[in-house]
Scaffold this motif. Structure first.
Motif, PDB file in Angstrom:
ATOM      1  N   LEU A   1       0.811  -1.220   0.000  1.00  0.00           N
ATOM      2  CA  LEU A   1       0.000   0.000   0.000  1.00  0.00           C
ATOM      3  C   LEU A   1       0.842   1.267   0.000  1.00  0.00           C
ATOM      4  O   LEU A   1       0.321   2.370   0.066  1.00  0.00           O
ATOM      5  CB  LEU A   1      -0.948  -0.002   1.210  1.00  0.00           C
ATOM      6  CG  LEU A   1      -1.960  -1.154   1.268  1.00  0.00           C
ATOM      7  CD1 LEU A   1      -2.895  -0.979   2.461  1.00  0.00           C
ATOM      8  CD2 LEU A   1      -2.771  -1.243  -0.017  1.00  0.00           C
ATOM      9  N   ARG A   2       2.161   1.068  -0.033  1.00  0.00           N
ATOM     10  CA  ARG A   2       3.122   2.176  -0.102  1.00  0.00           C
ATOM     11  C   ARG A   2       2.981   3.136   1.078  1.00  0.00           C
ATOM     12  O   ARG A   2       3.043   4.356   0.927  1.00  0.00           O
ATOM     13  CB  ARG A   2       2.971   2.931  -1.432  1.00  0.00           C
ATOM     14  CG  ARG A   2       3.256   2.058  -2.637  1.00  0.00           C
ATOM     15  CD  ARG A   2       3.170   2.832  -3.931  1.00  0.00           C
ATOM     16  NE  ARG A   2       3.446   1.973  -5.065  1.00  0.00           N
ATOM     17  CZ  ARG A   2       3.441   2.374  -6.340  1.00  0.00           C
ATOM     18  NH1 ARG A   2       3.160   3.638  -6.632  1.00  0.00           N
ATOM     19  NH2 ARG A   2       3.701   1.528  -7.315  1.00  0.00           N
ATOM     20  N   TYR A   3       2.805   2.562   2.247  1.00  0.00           N
ATOM     21  CA  TYR A   3       2.760   3.384   3.454  1.00  0.00           C
ATOM     22  C   TYR A   3       4.166   3.837   3.816  1.00  0.00           C
ATOM     23  O   TYR A   3       5.156   3.154   3.514  1.00  0.00           O
ATOM     24  CB  TYR A   3       2.182   2.594   4.625  1.00  0.00           C
ATOM     25  CG  TYR A   3       0.688   2.378   4.572  1.00  0.00           C
ATOM     26  CD1 TYR A   3      -0.104   2.976   3.592  1.00  0.00           C
ATOM     27  CD2 TYR A   3       0.053   1.563   5.493  1.00  0.00           C
ATOM     28  CE1 TYR A   3      -1.470   2.761   3.544  1.00  0.00           C
ATOM     29  CE2 TYR A   3      -1.319   1.343   5.456  1.00  0.00           C
ATOM     30  CZ  TYR A   3      -2.074   1.945   4.474  1.00  0.00           C
ATOM     31  OH  TYR A   3      -3.424   1.740   4.417  1.00  0.00           O
ATOM     32  N   ASN A   4       4.233   4.968   4.495  1.00  0.00           N
ATOM     33  CA  ASN A   4       5.495   5.421   5.059  1.00  0.00           C
ATOM     34  C   ASN A   4       6.060   4.313   5.954  1.00  0.00           C
ATOM     35  O   ASN A   4       5.325   3.687   6.718  1.00  0.00           O
ATOM     36  CB  ASN A   4       5.222   6.704   5.873  1.00  0.00           C
ATOM     37  CG  ASN A   4       6.488   7.329   6.404  1.00  0.00           C
ATOM     38  OD1 ASN A   4       7.217   6.720   7.168  1.00  0.00           O
ATOM     39  ND2 ASN A   4       6.728   8.577   6.012  1.00  0.00           N
ATOM     40  N   ALA A   5       7.375   4.089   5.878  1.00  0.00           N
ATOM     41  CA  ALA A   5       8.002   3.013   6.657  1.00  0.00           C
ATOM     42  C   ALA A   5       7.770   3.186   8.152  1.00  0.00           C
ATOM     43  O   ALA A   5       7.644   2.198   8.889  1.00  0.00           O
ATOM     44  CB  ALA A   5       9.498   2.952   6.365  1.00  0.00           C
TER      45      ALA A   5
ATOM     46  N   VAL B   1       5.127   4.151   9.585  1.00  0.00           N
ATOM     47  CA  VAL B   1       3.799   3.627   9.910  1.00  0.00           C
ATOM     48  C   VAL B   1       3.876   2.122  10.118  1.00  0.00           C
ATOM     49  O   VAL B   1       3.388   1.593  11.133  1.00  0.00           O
ATOM     50  CB  VAL B   1       2.778   3.958   8.802  1.00  0.00           C
ATOM     51  CG1 VAL B   1       1.445   3.265   9.079  1.00  0.00           C
ATOM     52  CG2 VAL B   1       2.575   5.458   8.699  1.00  0.00           C
ATOM     53  N   THR B   2       4.482   1.406   9.182  1.00  0.00           N
ATOM     54  CA  THR B   2       4.548  -0.050   9.308  1.00  0.00           C
ATOM     55  C   THR B   2       5.446  -0.457  10.470  1.00  0.00           C
ATOM     56  O   THR B   2       5.128  -1.411  11.196  1.00  0.00           O
ATOM     57  CB  THR B   2       5.038  -0.705   8.004  1.00  0.00           C
ATOM     58  OG1 THR B   2       6.217  -0.043   7.545  1.00  0.00           O
ATOM     59  CG2 THR B   2       3.981  -0.613   6.937  1.00  0.00           C
ATOM     60  N   ASN B   3       6.545   0.249  10.681  1.00  0.00           N
ATOM     61  CA  ASN B   3       7.428  -0.066  11.812  1.00  0.00           C
ATOM     62  C   ASN B   3       6.687   0.088  13.132  1.00  0.00           C
ATOM     63  O   ASN B   3       6.774  -0.767  14.019  1.00  0.00           O
ATOM     64  CB  ASN B   3       8.651   0.857  11.803  1.00  0.00           C
ATOM     65  CG  ASN B   3       9.565   0.616  10.615  1.00  0.00           C
ATOM     66  OD1 ASN B   3       9.433  -0.389   9.923  1.00  0.00           O
ATOM     67  ND2 ASN B   3      10.472   1.537  10.369  1.00  0.00           N
TER      68      ASN B   3
ATOM     69  N   ILE C   1      -0.566   7.880  14.779  1.00  0.00           N
ATOM     70  CA  ILE C   1       0.587   8.216  15.624  1.00  0.00           C
ATOM     71  C   ILE C   1       1.672   8.897  14.803  1.00  0.00           C
ATOM     72  O   ILE C   1       2.263   9.890  15.231  1.00  0.00           O
ATOM     73  CB  ILE C   1       1.155   6.939  16.283  1.00  0.00           C
ATOM     74  CG1 ILE C   1       0.161   6.357  17.280  1.00  0.00           C
ATOM     75  CG2 ILE C   1       2.482   7.231  16.985  1.00  0.00           C
ATOM     76  CD1 ILE C   1       0.557   4.995  17.816  1.00  0.00           C
ATOM     77  N   GLU C   2       1.932   8.363  13.622  1.00  0.00           N
ATOM     78  CA  GLU C   2       3.027   8.876  12.796  1.00  0.00           C
ATOM     79  C   GLU C   2       2.574   9.990  11.852  1.00  0.00           C
ATOM     80  O   GLU C   2       3.298  10.375  10.942  1.00  0.00           O
ATOM     81  CB  GLU C   2       3.669   7.734  12.010  1.00  0.00           C
ATOM     82  CG  GLU C   2       4.283   6.645  12.877  1.00  0.00           C
ATOM     83  CD  GLU C   2       5.369   7.166  13.819  1.00  0.00           C
ATOM     84  OE1 GLU C   2       5.866   8.290  13.602  1.00  0.00           O
ATOM     85  OE2 GLU C   2       5.713   6.437  14.768  1.00  0.00           O
ATOM     86  N   GLU C   3       1.361  10.503  12.097  1.00  0.00           N
ATOM     87  CA  GLU C   3       0.834  11.640  11.330  1.00  0.00           C
ATOM     88  C   GLU C   3       0.858  11.374   9.832  1.00  0.00           C
ATOM     89  O   GLU C   3       1.250  12.213   9.021  1.00  0.00           O
ATOM     90  CB  GLU C   3       1.605  12.920  11.673  1.00  0.00           C
ATOM     91  CG  GLU C   3       1.478  13.288  13.148  1.00  0.00           C
ATOM     92  CD  GLU C   3       2.235  14.546  13.528  1.00  0.00           C
ATOM     93  OE1 GLU C   3       3.028  15.024  12.692  1.00  0.00           O
ATOM     94  OE2 GLU C   3       2.045  15.030  14.649  1.00  0.00           O
ATOM     95  N   TYR C   4       0.455  10.158   9.499  1.00  0.00           N
ATOM     96  CA  TYR C   4       0.305   9.747   8.109  1.00  0.00           C
ATOM     97  C   TYR C   4      -1.103   9.160   7.995  1.00  0.00           C
ATOM     98  O   TYR C   4      -1.285   7.971   7.793  1.00  0.00           O
ATOM     99  CB  TYR C   4       1.372   8.701   7.773  1.00  0.00           C
ATOM    100  CG  TYR C   4       1.450   8.290   6.323  1.00  0.00           C
ATOM    101  CD1 TYR C   4       2.212   9.019   5.413  1.00  0.00           C
ATOM    102  CD2 TYR C   4       0.791   7.149   5.869  1.00  0.00           C
ATOM    103  CE1 TYR C   4       2.297   8.626   4.084  1.00  0.00           C
ATOM    104  CE2 TYR C   4       0.868   6.748   4.545  1.00  0.00           C
ATOM    105  CZ  TYR C   4       1.628   7.493   3.663  1.00  0.00           C
ATOM    106  OH  TYR C   4       1.721   7.096   2.344  1.00  0.00           O
ATOM    107  N   PRO C   5      -2.105  10.017   8.227  1.00  0.00           N
ATOM    108  CA  PRO C   5      -3.466   9.507   8.427  1.00  0.00           C
ATOM    109  C   PRO C   5      -4.008   8.729   7.242  1.00  0.00           C
ATOM    110  O   PRO C   5      -3.878   9.130   6.089  1.00  0.00           O
ATOM    111  CB  PRO C   5      -4.285  10.775   8.684  1.00  0.00           C
ATOM    112  CG  PRO C   5      -3.477  11.880   8.078  1.00  0.00           C
ATOM    113  CD  PRO C   5      -2.040  11.478   8.234  1.00  0.00           C
ATOM    114  N   VAL C   6      -4.584   7.599   7.570  1.00  0.00           N
ATOM    115  CA  VAL C   6      -5.257   6.749   6.592  1.00  0.00           C
ATOM    116  C   VAL C   6      -6.696   6.590   7.055  1.00  0.00           C
ATOM    117  O   VAL C   6      -6.941   6.238   8.208  1.00  0.00           O
ATOM    118  CB  VAL C   6      -4.580   5.364   6.501  1.00  0.00           C
ATOM    119  CG1 VAL C   6      -5.346   4.468   5.542  1.00  0.00           C
ATOM    120  CG2 VAL C   6      -3.126   5.494   6.081  1.00  0.00           C
TER     121      VAL C   6
END
Length: 282
Positions: free
Chosen positions: A69-73, A75-77, A111-116
Protein backbone atom coordinates in the motif's frame (compact mmCIF):
# COMPACT_ATOMS: atom_id res chain seq x y z
CA UNK A 1 17.61 13.84 17.35
CA UNK A 2 15.27 15.02 20.11
CA UNK A 3 13.15 11.93 19.56
CA UNK A 4 16.15 9.80 20.49
CA UNK A 5 17.28 11.99 23.37
CA UNK A 6 13.90 11.54 25.05
CA UNK A 7 14.16 7.75 25.21
CA UNK A 8 15.49 7.72 28.77
CA UNK A 9 12.28 9.20 30.16
CA UNK A 10 9.91 7.55 27.69
CA UNK A 11 7.10 5.11 28.43
CA UNK A 12 8.97 2.68 26.19
CA UNK A 13 11.99 2.78 28.48
CA UNK A 14 9.99 2.72 31.70
CA UNK A 15 7.17 0.29 30.88
CA UNK A 16 8.10 -1.82 27.85
CA UNK A 17 11.61 -3.10 28.53
CA UNK A 18 11.87 -6.49 30.22
CA UNK A 19 14.19 -9.41 30.83
CA UNK A 20 13.84 -12.55 28.72
CA UNK A 21 12.43 -14.37 31.74
CA UNK A 22 9.82 -11.67 32.29
CA UNK A 23 8.71 -11.85 28.66
CA UNK A 24 8.40 -15.64 28.79
CA UNK A 25 6.45 -15.47 32.06
CA UNK A 26 4.09 -12.81 30.69
CA UNK A 27 3.38 -14.80 27.52
CA UNK A 28 2.67 -17.93 29.56
CA UNK A 29 0.38 -15.96 31.88
CA UNK A 30 -1.44 -14.34 28.96
CA UNK A 31 -2.04 -17.71 27.29
CA UNK A 32 -3.14 -19.49 30.49
CA UNK A 33 -5.54 -16.70 31.45
CA UNK A 34 -7.18 -16.92 28.02
CA UNK A 35 -7.23 -20.71 28.03
CA UNK A 36 -9.40 -20.99 31.16
CA UNK A 37 -12.28 -19.30 29.31
CA UNK A 38 -12.89 -22.44 27.26
CA UNK A 39 -14.40 -25.86 27.93
CA UNK A 40 -15.48 -28.76 25.76
CA UNK A 41 -13.62 -29.79 22.60
CA UNK A 42 -10.28 -27.99 22.53
CA UNK A 43 -8.78 -29.88 19.59
CA UNK A 44 -8.56 -26.70 17.51
CA UNK A 45 -7.04 -24.61 20.30
CA UNK A 46 -3.66 -23.33 19.13
CA UNK A 47 -0.64 -24.04 21.34
CA UNK A 48 1.83 -21.50 22.73
CA UNK A 49 4.28 -22.46 19.96
CA UNK A 50 1.61 -22.14 17.27
CA UNK A 51 0.76 -18.69 18.62
CA UNK A 52 4.43 -17.74 18.30
CA UNK A 53 4.43 -18.98 14.68
CA UNK A 54 1.34 -16.88 13.95
CA UNK A 55 2.92 -13.81 15.56
CA UNK A 56 5.86 -14.10 13.16
CA UNK A 57 3.49 -14.56 10.23
CA UNK A 58 1.37 -11.53 11.10
CA UNK A 59 4.45 -9.35 11.61
CA UNK A 60 5.43 -10.32 8.08
CA UNK A 61 1.89 -9.51 6.89
CA UNK A 62 1.97 -6.03 8.44
CA UNK A 63 5.25 -5.25 6.69
CA UNK A 64 3.96 -6.75 3.44
CA UNK A 65 0.69 -4.78 3.56
CA UNK A 66 2.58 -1.57 4.29
CA UNK A 67 4.88 -2.19 1.34
CA UNK A 68 2.05 -3.04 -1.05
CA UNK A 69 0.00 0.00 0.00
CA UNK A 70 3.12 2.18 -0.10
CA UNK A 71 2.76 3.38 3.45
CA UNK A 72 5.50 5.42 5.06
CA UNK A 73 8.00 3.01 6.66
CA UNK A 74 7.44 4.67 10.03
CA UNK A 75 3.80 3.63 9.91
CA UNK A 76 4.55 -0.05 9.31
CA UNK A 77 7.43 -0.07 11.81
CA UNK A 78 5.19 1.44 14.48
CA UNK A 79 2.33 -0.92 13.60
CA UNK A 80 4.62 -3.91 14.15
CA UNK A 81 5.67 -2.71 17.62
CA UNK A 82 2.05 -1.95 18.58
CA UNK A 83 1.03 -5.42 17.41
CA UNK A 84 3.85 -7.06 19.38
CA UNK A 85 2.94 -5.15 22.53
CA UNK A 86 -0.74 -5.99 22.15
CA UNK A 87 -0.03 -9.71 21.85
CA UNK A 88 2.32 -9.69 24.80
CA UNK A 89 -0.71 -8.85 26.95
CA UNK A 90 -3.46 -10.53 24.88
CA UNK A 91 -3.78 -14.01 23.45
CA UNK A 92 -4.87 -14.91 19.94
CA UNK A 93 -7.20 -17.41 21.60
CA UNK A 94 -9.56 -14.53 22.33
CA UNK A 95 -8.23 -11.63 20.25
CA UNK A 96 -8.37 -12.12 16.48
CA UNK A 97 -5.09 -11.18 14.75
CA UNK A 98 -6.89 -10.77 11.40
CA UNK A 99 -8.59 -7.73 12.90
CA UNK A 100 -5.73 -6.41 14.97
CA UNK A 101 -3.12 -6.21 12.22
CA UNK A 102 -5.45 -3.72 10.53
CA UNK A 103 -6.14 -1.93 13.81
CA UNK A 104 -2.38 -1.68 14.39
CA UNK A 105 -1.82 -0.13 10.96
CA UNK A 106 -4.76 2.25 11.41
CA UNK A 107 -3.57 3.43 14.86
CA UNK A 108 0.05 3.67 13.67
CA UNK A 109 -0.99 5.93 10.79
CA UNK A 110 -2.43 8.37 13.32
CA UNK A 111 0.59 8.22 15.62
CA UNK A 112 3.03 8.88 12.80
CA UNK A 113 0.83 11.64 11.33
CA UNK A 114 0.30 9.75 8.11
CA UNK A 115 -3.47 9.51 8.43
CA UNK A 116 -5.26 6.75 6.59
CA UNK A 117 -9.04 6.72 6.58
CA UNK A 118 -10.51 3.58 8.11
CA UNK A 119 -12.86 3.19 5.16
CA UNK A 120 -9.89 3.24 2.76
CA UNK A 121 -7.70 0.72 4.54
CA UNK A 122 -10.64 -1.59 5.24
CA UNK A 123 -11.98 -1.50 1.71
CA UNK A 124 -8.50 -2.14 0.29
CA UNK A 125 -7.95 -5.10 2.63
CA UNK A 126 -11.58 -6.28 2.43
CA UNK A 127 -12.05 -5.86 6.19
CA UNK A 128 -15.11 -4.80 8.17
CA UNK A 129 -14.63 -1.12 9.04
CA UNK A 130 -17.00 -1.24 12.02
CA UNK A 131 -15.11 -4.14 13.58
CA UNK A 132 -11.76 -2.39 13.18
CA UNK A 133 -13.10 0.84 14.64
CA UNK A 134 -14.77 -1.05 17.46
CA UNK A 135 -11.51 -2.79 18.34
CA UNK A 136 -9.50 0.45 18.38
CA UNK A 137 -10.31 1.56 21.93
CA UNK A 138 -9.54 -1.80 23.54
CA UNK A 139 -6.36 -1.99 21.46
CA UNK A 140 -5.23 1.40 22.77
CA UNK A 141 -6.30 0.54 26.31
CA UNK A 142 -4.22 -2.65 26.23
CA UNK A 143 -1.23 -0.55 25.20
CA UNK A 144 -1.94 1.76 28.18
CA UNK A 145 -2.11 4.57 25.63
CA UNK A 146 1.70 4.49 25.40
CA UNK A 147 2.01 5.58 21.81
CA UNK A 148 5.43 7.13 21.29
CA UNK A 149 7.66 4.49 19.70
CA UNK A 150 11.44 4.70 19.39
CA UNK A 151 12.81 2.56 16.56
CA UNK A 152 16.33 1.32 15.78
CA UNK A 153 15.68 2.69 12.28
CA UNK A 154 15.49 6.20 13.79
CA UNK A 155 18.71 5.54 15.69
CA UNK A 156 20.46 4.39 12.53
CA UNK A 157 19.58 7.66 10.79
CA UNK A 158 20.76 9.66 13.81
CA UNK A 159 24.04 7.73 13.95
CA UNK A 160 24.70 8.50 10.29
CA UNK A 161 24.07 12.22 10.94
CA UNK A 162 26.36 12.21 13.94
CA UNK A 163 29.12 10.53 11.97
CA UNK A 164 28.59 12.91 9.08
CA UNK A 165 29.13 15.84 11.45
CA UNK A 166 32.55 14.31 12.15
CA UNK A 167 33.23 13.96 8.41
CA UNK A 168 32.84 10.19 8.60
CA UNK A 169 30.63 8.65 5.95
CA UNK A 170 28.86 5.32 6.15
CA UNK A 171 29.26 3.47 2.83
CA UNK A 172 25.94 2.83 1.10
CA UNK A 173 26.47 -0.93 1.13
CA UNK A 174 27.05 -0.85 4.90
CA UNK A 175 24.02 1.36 5.55
CA UNK A 176 21.80 -0.84 3.37
CA UNK A 177 22.85 -4.06 5.11
CA UNK A 178 22.48 -2.45 8.56
CA UNK A 179 18.92 -1.41 7.65
CA UNK A 180 18.07 -4.97 6.64
CA UNK A 181 19.50 -6.34 9.87
CA UNK A 182 17.47 -3.87 11.91
CA UNK A 183 14.34 -4.99 10.07
CA UNK A 184 15.02 -8.59 11.13
CA UNK A 185 14.89 -7.45 14.76
CA UNK A 186 11.09 -7.23 14.33
CA UNK A 187 11.01 -11.04 14.30
CA UNK A 188 12.55 -11.17 17.79
CA UNK A 189 11.92 -9.66 21.22
CA UNK A 190 14.58 -6.97 20.66
CA UNK A 191 12.06 -4.15 21.12
CA UNK A 192 11.32 -5.50 24.63
CA UNK A 193 14.95 -6.16 25.57
CA UNK A 194 17.29 -3.47 24.26
CA UNK A 195 17.78 0.25 23.75
CA UNK A 196 16.97 0.93 20.08
CA UNK A 197 20.29 2.73 19.58
CA UNK A 198 22.17 -0.35 20.75
CA UNK A 199 20.31 -2.48 18.21
CA UNK A 200 21.13 0.01 15.44
CA UNK A 201 24.80 0.18 16.41
CA UNK A 202 25.20 -3.60 16.53
CA UNK A 203 23.58 -3.84 13.09
CA UNK A 204 25.98 -1.17 11.80
CA UNK A 205 29.03 -2.94 13.24
CA UNK A 206 27.97 -6.30 11.78
CA UNK A 207 27.37 -4.65 8.39
CA UNK A 208 30.73 -2.87 8.51
CA UNK A 209 32.54 -6.11 9.29
CA UNK A 210 30.66 -7.95 6.53
CA UNK A 211 31.49 -5.27 3.96
CA UNK A 212 35.10 -4.94 5.19
CA UNK A 213 34.63 -1.30 6.22
CA UNK A 214 37.62 -0.31 8.42
CA UNK A 215 35.83 2.38 10.48
CA UNK A 216 35.28 1.58 14.17
CA UNK A 217 31.88 3.23 14.53
CA UNK A 218 31.67 2.51 18.24
CA UNK A 219 34.94 4.32 18.95
CA UNK A 220 33.77 7.30 16.92
CA UNK A 221 30.43 7.57 18.72
CA UNK A 222 31.05 6.82 22.39
CA UNK A 223 33.28 7.42 25.37
CA UNK A 224 34.95 4.63 27.36
CA UNK A 225 32.08 4.26 29.85
CA UNK A 226 29.28 4.08 27.28
CA UNK A 227 31.36 1.76 25.08
CA UNK A 228 31.75 -0.65 28.00
CA UNK A 229 27.97 -0.59 28.59
CA UNK A 230 27.32 -1.26 24.93
CA UNK A 231 29.78 -4.15 24.72
CA UNK A 232 28.06 -5.84 27.65
CA UNK A 233 24.86 -6.28 25.58
CA UNK A 234 26.40 -6.57 22.10
CA UNK A 235 26.67 -10.41 22.11
CA UNK A 236 22.98 -10.74 23.11
CA UNK A 237 21.88 -8.35 20.36
CA UNK A 238 24.00 -10.19 17.78
CA UNK A 239 22.32 -13.44 18.76
CA UNK A 240 18.94 -11.73 18.62
CA UNK A 241 19.53 -10.45 15.07
CA UNK A 242 20.73 -13.90 14.00
CA UNK A 243 17.51 -15.38 15.38
CA UNK A 244 15.53 -12.68 13.57
CA UNK A 245 17.04 -13.70 10.25
CA UNK A 246 15.83 -17.26 10.88
CA UNK A 247 12.36 -16.24 12.12
CA UNK A 248 11.92 -13.86 9.19
CA UNK A 249 11.97 -16.80 6.78
CA UNK A 250 8.29 -17.62 7.11
CA UNK A 251 7.60 -21.34 6.83
CA UNK A 252 4.21 -21.46 5.12
CA UNK A 253 3.69 -25.12 6.03
CA UNK A 254 4.24 -24.34 9.72
CA UNK A 255 1.80 -21.44 9.50
CA UNK A 256 -0.91 -23.31 7.61
CA UNK A 257 -2.16 -25.55 10.41
CA UNK A 258 -2.59 -22.92 13.18
CA UNK A 259 -3.92 -20.46 10.60
CA UNK A 260 -6.69 -22.90 9.72
CA UNK A 261 -7.32 -24.02 13.29
CA UNK A 262 -7.92 -20.54 14.73
CA UNK A 263 -11.12 -19.61 12.81
CA UNK A 264 -12.51 -23.10 13.50
CA UNK A 265 -11.78 -22.61 17.19
CA UNK A 266 -13.53 -19.23 17.17
CA UNK A 267 -16.58 -20.76 15.48
CA UNK A 268 -16.71 -23.71 17.89
CA UNK A 269 -16.49 -21.46 20.96
CA UNK A 270 -18.58 -18.52 19.82
CA UNK A 271 -20.64 -18.45 23.03
CA UNK A 272 -17.59 -18.46 25.29
CA UNK A 273 -16.04 -15.75 23.16
CA UNK A 274 -19.13 -13.52 23.37
CA UNK A 275 -17.60 -11.33 26.14
CA UNK A 276 -14.72 -10.75 23.70
CA UNK A 277 -17.02 -9.99 20.78
CA UNK A 278 -14.33 -8.28 18.73
CA UNK A 279 -12.81 -11.71 18.07
CA UNK A 280 -15.86 -13.10 16.24
CA UNK A 281 -15.00 -11.77 12.80
CA UNK A 282 -14.29 -14.78 10.60
Amino acid sequence: QRRLMDFGVSTQRNFWLFSSDEIAAQRKRTYEEAKVVFTGDLSNMITVEEERVLRMYYIYKILDIGKKLRYNAKVTNTAVILFKRFYLLNSMLIRDPQVHIITALYVASKIEEYPVEAVDICSTLKADREKVLFSEYYFLQSLRFHLKIFHPQDSLVAIKYELSAKNISVPDAVAELASKLVLFSFYTDACFLFHPTHVALVALRIAAQSKKCPVDFLAELSNEESAAGFKSVEPEIKECLKKGMQNGKINEKAVEEPFQKLPKFYAEHEEELSPFIITSFY
